[in-house]
Scaffold this active site. Structure first.
Site, PDB file in Angstrom:
ATOM      1  CG  ASN A 257      -1.671   3.301  -3.452  1.00  0.00           C
ATOM      2  OD1 ASN A 257      -1.251   2.624  -2.449  1.00  0.00           O
ATOM      3  ND2 ASN A 257      -2.425   4.398  -3.251  1.00  0.00           N
TER       4      ASN A 257
ATOM      5  CG  ASN B 153      -1.963   1.117   1.260  1.00  0.00           C
ATOM      6  OD1 ASN B 153      -2.174   1.750   0.296  1.00  0.00           O
ATOM      7  ND2 ASN B 153      -2.814   1.113   2.298  1.00  0.00           N
ATOM      8  CB  CYS B 154       2.759   2.048  -2.576  1.00  0.00           C
ATOM      9  SG  CYS B 154       2.850   0.492  -2.480  1.00  0.00           S
ATOM     10  N   GLY B 155       2.625   5.113  -2.283  1.00  0.00           N
ATOM     11  CA  GLY B 155       2.264   6.370  -2.636  1.00  0.00           C
ATOM     12  C   GLY B 155       3.021   6.244  -4.336  1.00  0.00           C
TER      13      GLY B 155
END
Length: 546
Positions: free
Chosen positions: A239, A12-14
């Site tokens: 994401n 779960n990212c940017g």
């Protein structure tokens, strides 16, 4: 590895993209992308040493002039069409030399010429101990194509060569090819975002210019940081989570024989076409890469992989609905929550899954710079320079063609896609429907097909229980809708049951329940069926009360 399970790799990212709409390469886009990554550091994990990141990187439109200048200094002759491979080698000398020879062998097998190898200038003093302990030896291979080849021809043969190499050396710790393309180039690793240009000196070089930058800051919830798992991958950065990943991978395996194209007559040699280990994002990238190599364009490929909630959208035209229904017959959605940014070297695009639970906001300036990212404030643009601001909604897509300078909004993309082929006509001609009850012939209404004795035999043969007849079949027959119930299943698994069970009862469906925001059952009715909404609310209540 402790609790680590390679089959449960999610993150779960940017993420984001920055592009010069008119296609003019600039070094400033790279520095702006690095600044954006640094401001999204809160979206990435940091090791105890304070310097080891979870993974970050940039995907660039191929900086052709940079490599032509390098080749000229070396006295090398690059052909008109050339490619660059970004290779992570093992630190073991013997393994590295074996891998290098294999790469050259497979490229030469494709009648491609290895012009030379370039040791990528890096400074590992900016790395933390964790990143440094697994740091690969990073080199670039420059590959020249024969005269007359188009870039698409080159891309397809590079794809096949790389897949054969990966099958011969499957261990990514011994060899990992971040990118091998004439269109794009990937720089990534386990450094902190701000240290990306300090580690890769190329990114701080004034001659390194691009009109497209895809950037990504990784945060993994249950995996250890690894250089190959840093994003972007070869075409995209992601994401969220692909919660249908096991099914997507298995369907890709099952349908591998159906993937055929005269553009790649030896495509079956590349199987498995989608990675069965690694991250869900990497598998999604594998499938996108396959579709692009097979001749599909970026728009169609992404609408096939991550379609919007077309089934319940009353405002969608019949032609657009036919497009999505036609696609649904060929591939199941790679279901999110997902926000995806991608580039094929010409187009740069962002797409959200049908729920839209991963934000994507865009800003377009008068100087022709478009930014789409998972949050605002990632770079310091002048508000007076802003032409347009907005966000992508659930299931929407936005793209830029840097060759023509055109910005493609969601409606324009869909209008273009639905007009390519007569999807509605194809479906009407070849689709078969079950006849609804109200359209049945009058003389058939009220008549039984089977007598009681035959019905009992069939019930026993297909193991219909009294509970199924009363709770499921009866509801379908009387109300014309699926029965509503909770997720609970207190029956023994088939292998432990004392009752006769059908063969497919021995196989269990994996259910993914993720921690996403609550869904508004009225606002999101077009996304979920009523039974799904009731079931979700029922389980939320049980979790809260339990």
């Amino acid at each position: 590895m402790g609790f680590y399970d390679p089959t449960e790799v999610r993150d779960n990212c940017g993420f984001g993209i920055i592009a010069n709409v008119n296609g003019e390469p600039r070094q400033g886009l790279i520095s702006t992308a690095v600044k954006a990554l640094d401001r999204m550091q809160h979206r990435g994990g940091i090791g105890a040493d304070g310097k080891t990141g979870d993974g970050c990187g940039l995907l660039l439109q191929m900086p052709e002039q940079f490599f032509r200048q390098f080749a000229e200094k070396k006295g090398w002759q690059l052909s008109k069409k050339f490619a660059v491979g970004m290779v992570f080698f093992s630190r073991d000398n013997d393994k590295r030399e074996t891998a290098r020879q294999l790469i050259e062998q497979e490229l030469q097998r494709e009648t491609l010429a290895v012009t030379g190898w370039r040791k990528v200038p890096v400074d590992n003093q900016v790395l933390g101990e964790g990143a440094k302990s697994s740091e690969p030896v990073i080199e670039q291979v420059l590959v020249s194509a024969p005269p007359g080849w188009r870039k698409k021809d080159l891309e397809r043969r590079l794809y096949m060569a790389r897949r054969r190499i990966e099958k011969l050396i499957p261990n990514q710790e011994e060899l990992y090819i971040s990118s091998l393309s004439s269109l794009v180039l990937v720089y990534k690793g386990l450094m902190m975002a701000a240290d990306l240009p300090a580690y890769y000196a190329d990114l701080a070089d004034s001659d390194m210019k691009t009109s497209i930058c895809v950037f990504h800051q990784r945060f993994s919830t249950n995996t250890e940081p690894r250089w190959p798992l840093a994003q972007p991958f070869r075409f995209l950065a992601h994401n969220g989570e692909i919660n249908t990943i096991r099914g997507n991978r298995q369907w890709a395996q099952a349908r591998a024989y159906k993937f055929q194209t005269p553009l790649l007559p030896d495509l079956q040699d590349a199987k498995p076409l989608v990675g069965l280990s690694g991250s869900d994002s990497a598998s999604l990238d594998n499938m996108l890469e396959l579709l692009l190599a097979g001749g599909m364009d970026l728009f169609r490929a992404m609408r096939l992989l991550i379609p919007p909630a077309w089934q319940g959208d009353a405002t969608m035209s019949d032609e657009m609905r036919a497009f999505y229904e036609f696609n649904s017959l060929h591939m199941e959605p790679w279901d999110g929550p997902a926000g995806v940014v991608m580039s094929n070297g010409r187009h740069v695009a962002c797409s959200l899954d049908r729920n839209g639970l991963r934000p994507a906001r865009y800003v377009l300036t008068r100087s022709g710079v478009l930014t789409i990212a998972s949050e605002v404030g990632i770079w310091d643009y002048d508000e007076q320079e802003v032409i347009e601001k907005g966000r992508l909604g659930p299931g929407q897509m936005m793209a830029v063609d840097t060759y023509t300078g055109q910005i493609w909004y969601n409606d324009e993309i869909e209008d273009e896609l639905k007009q390519r082929h007569p999807y509605k006509q194809w479906l009407e001609q070849h689709r078969r429907h079950l006849i609804p009850f109200e359209r049945s012939h009058a003389d058939k209404l009220g008549q039984r097909l089977y007598d009681d004795e035959t019905m009992q035999v069939l019930h026993k043969a297909y193991l219909y229980s009294e509970e199924e007849l009363q709770q499921i079949i009866s509801v379908l027959a009387k109300d014309g809708q699926e029965a509503v119930g909770s997720m609970g299943d207190d029956t023994p698994t088939a292998v432990l049951s004392k009752q006769p069970r059908l063969l497919y009862d021995y196989f269990r469906q994996q259910f993914a329940q993720v921690t996403n925001p609550a869904i508004d059952p009225i606002r999101e009715r077009h996304v979920m069926s009523l039974s799904t909404i009731i079931g979700r609310e029922h389980n939320v209540f049980n979790e809260a009360s339990g």
